[in-house]
Design an enzyme around this catalytic site. Structure first.
Site, short mmCIF file in Angstrom:
data_model
loop_
_atom_site.label_atom_id
_atom_site.label_comp_id
_atom_site.label_asym_id
_atom_site.label_seq_id
_atom_site.Cartn_x
_atom_site.Cartn_y
_atom_site.Cartn_z
N ASP A 11 0.87 -1.18 0.00
CA ASP A 11 0.00 0.00 0.00
C ASP A 11 0.90 1.22 0.00
O ASP A 11 2.12 1.12 0.22
CB ASP A 11 -0.89 0.00 1.26
CG ASP A 11 -1.77 1.25 1.34
OD1 ASP A 11 -2.39 1.61 0.32
OD2 ASP A 11 -1.82 1.90 2.40
N SER A 12 0.32 2.39 -0.21
CA SER A 12 1.11 3.61 -0.15
C SER A 12 1.58 3.91 1.26
O SER A 12 2.46 4.72 1.46
CB SER A 12 0.26 4.78 -0.65
OG SER A 12 -0.89 4.89 0.15
N TYR A 47 -0.60 8.32 -2.57
CA TYR A 47 -0.61 8.05 -4.01
C TYR A 47 -1.79 8.77 -4.68
O TYR A 47 -1.72 9.16 -5.84
CB TYR A 47 -0.77 6.55 -4.28
CG TYR A 47 0.46 5.69 -4.08
CD1 TYR A 47 1.63 6.20 -3.51
CD2 TYR A 47 0.45 4.35 -4.48
CE1 TYR A 47 2.74 5.39 -3.35
CE2 TYR A 47 1.56 3.55 -4.32
CZ TYR A 47 2.70 4.06 -3.75
OH TYR A 47 3.80 3.26 -3.60
N GLY A 48 -2.89 8.87 -3.92
CA GLY A 48 -4.17 9.26 -4.51
C GLY A 48 -4.24 10.64 -5.13
O GLY A 48 -5.14 10.93 -5.90
N CYS A 100 -4.60 -1.40 -1.86
CA CYS A 100 -4.65 0.04 -2.05
C CYS A 100 -5.65 0.32 -3.18
O CYS A 100 -5.49 -0.20 -4.29
CB CYS A 100 -3.25 0.52 -2.44
SG CYS A 100 -3.17 2.25 -2.95
N THR A 112 -6.19 3.03 -4.76
CA THR A 112 -5.61 3.85 -5.82
C THR A 112 -4.77 2.99 -6.77
O THR A 112 -4.91 3.07 -8.00
CB THR A 112 -4.74 4.96 -5.20
OG1 THR A 112 -5.49 5.61 -4.18
CG2 THR A 112 -4.29 5.95 -6.24
N GLU A 163 -3.70 9.01 8.62
CA GLU A 163 -2.25 8.79 8.80
C GLU A 163 -1.72 9.60 10.00
O GLU A 163 -0.69 9.27 10.55
CB GLU A 163 -1.46 9.16 7.54
CG GLU A 163 -1.72 8.23 6.35
CD GLU A 163 -0.62 7.17 6.13
OE1 GLU A 163 0.51 7.36 6.60
OE2 GLU A 163 -0.92 6.14 5.49
N CYS A 176 -10.92 2.96 -0.33
CA CYS A 176 -9.52 3.18 0.03
C CYS A 176 -9.28 2.40 1.32
O CYS A 176 -10.12 2.44 2.23
CB CYS A 176 -9.29 4.67 0.23
SG CYS A 176 -7.73 5.08 1.04
N THR A 177 -8.15 1.70 1.37
CA THR A 177 -7.91 0.82 2.52
C THR A 177 -7.58 1.58 3.80
O THR A 177 -7.47 0.97 4.86
CB THR A 177 -6.79 -0.19 2.19
OG1 THR A 177 -5.67 0.55 1.65
CG2 THR A 177 -7.25 -1.22 1.21
N HIS A 178 -7.44 2.89 3.72
CA HIS A 178 -7.29 3.68 4.95
C HIS A 178 -8.64 3.89 5.66
O HIS A 178 -8.69 4.15 6.85
CB HIS A 178 -6.74 5.08 4.65
CG HIS A 178 -5.26 5.13 4.44
ND1 HIS A 178 -4.64 4.58 3.35
CD2 HIS A 178 -4.27 5.68 5.19
CE1 HIS A 178 -3.33 4.80 3.44
NE2 HIS A 178 -3.09 5.47 4.54
N1 DGL Z 1 -4.73 3.20 0.97
C1 DGL Z 1 -4.75 3.86 -0.25
C2 DGL Z 1 -5.92 3.60 -1.12
O1 DGL Z 1 -6.55 2.62 -0.90
C3 DGL Z 1 -3.90 4.94 -0.47
C4 DGL Z 1 -4.28 6.30 -0.24
C5 DGL Z 1 -3.26 7.25 -0.84
O2 DGL Z 1 -2.08 6.93 -0.78
O3 DGL Z 1 -3.67 8.27 -1.35
O4 DGL Z 1 -6.26 4.30 -2.01
#
Ligand code: DGL
Length: 272
Positions: free
Chosen positions: A13-14, A45-46, A76, A78, A155, A187-189
């Site tokens: 993941d990012s 990353y997004g 992730c 993204t 984060e 998004c996994t966050h």
């Molecule tokens: N966990 C990420 C996702 O699912 C990353 C979010 C990011 O880095 O912008 O999109």
């Protein structure tokens, strides 16, 4: 006859978000060894261009391949939406993203055929969830909302703060106006914000957690391809990051809901 494979599963993941998938993988595949890479030095990353996201994801995959992994989970939204469609056949091992499992779960869950999708700007711009859902059933309406503030809030540990509620209310308002009965946390966050989101939308809306759905799908895929381990022992999980290892250990515990053991290793992802 069944075949087995004791090589590790790679997950990336990012940053920290992919740990929500690791948590579920450890639950349902306890004997698998996992190698996790969190690109904490380059998160998020997004908000980046497609070219940059694809370059980063290639490097993440190349790094995990150096650990002899048998399959890679892009935990992730993204990476799964923007990069995986282009990279699927490039590496000769299964690449599993969050899109398929999540779209399938959402279509199953929604009774009124109206689904909301929350994701990063990159994910929402790609339209990947909408396409994925419409490929399964064209009669669904999909309402997407980019939530660029969610990843930095999570984060930085702003999980249930007033600021998080204010921002979440604003992001969720257009989906509630459309009366969706299912919301994809694309998004996994975002699973860390489940309480905030549920408090705002109410219990009647079904929340789809990308990490959870992807873990179940990974188990099915590995089983179908004879790639599950036959080890009788609990597998371990090794963590690698591209920035401060200590900060990752500290915050990662919130995502995993258990302490990350010492020994998170910082690597230079740019050399891969
Ligand atoms: N966990 C990420 C996702 O699912 C990353 C979010 C990011 O880095 O912008 O999109």
């Amino acid at each position: 006859m069944h075949s087995f494979d004791t090589r590790p599963i790679g997950v990336f993941d990012s940053g920290l978000g992919g740990l929500t998938a690791v948590k579920e993988l450890k639950n349902i595949l306890p004997n698998e060894t996992i190698v996790y890479f969190g690109d904490t030095g380059r998160v998020p990353y997004g908000t980046r261009s497609n070219d940059t996201i694809i370059k980063y994801v290639r490097q993440d995959i190349r790094f995990l391949l150096t650990h002899g992994v048998k399959a890679i989970v892009a935990a992730c939204g993204t990476a799964s939406s923007v990069a995986l469609p282009q990279l699927n056949d490039e590496f000769g091992i299964p690449l599993i993203g969050v899109l398929n499992p999540v779209c399938q779960a959402a279509v199953k869950a929604s009774k009124c055929k109206k689904i909301g999708v929350l994701g990063t700007t990159g994910t929402i711009q790609s339209g990947a969830y909408k396409k994925g859902i419409c490929q399964i059933d064209q009669t669904f309406s999909v309402y997407e909302k980019a939530c660029p503030m969610f990843v930095p809030l999570v984060e930085n540990g702003y999980i249930e703060s007033e600021a998080t509620y204010i921002i979440a209310r604003e992001y969720l308002a257009p989906l509630m106006e459309e009366k969706v009965d299912t919301i994809i946390l694309g998004c996994t966050h975002y699973p860390l914000l489940t309480k905030v989101i549920t408090d705002i939308v109410g219990d009647g809306v079904f929340i789809i957690n990308a990490g959870y759905e992807t873990a179940g799908y990974t188990k099915t895929m590995l089983s179908q391809q004879g790639l599950l381990t036959d080890s009788p022992h609990k597998g371990d999980c090794r963590y690698f990051v591209s920035d401060d290892a200590e900060k990752f250990s500290y915050l990662g515990g919130m995502f995993l809901e258990e302490t990350i053991p010492a020994g998170v290793t910082k690597i230079d992802i740019e050399v891969f």
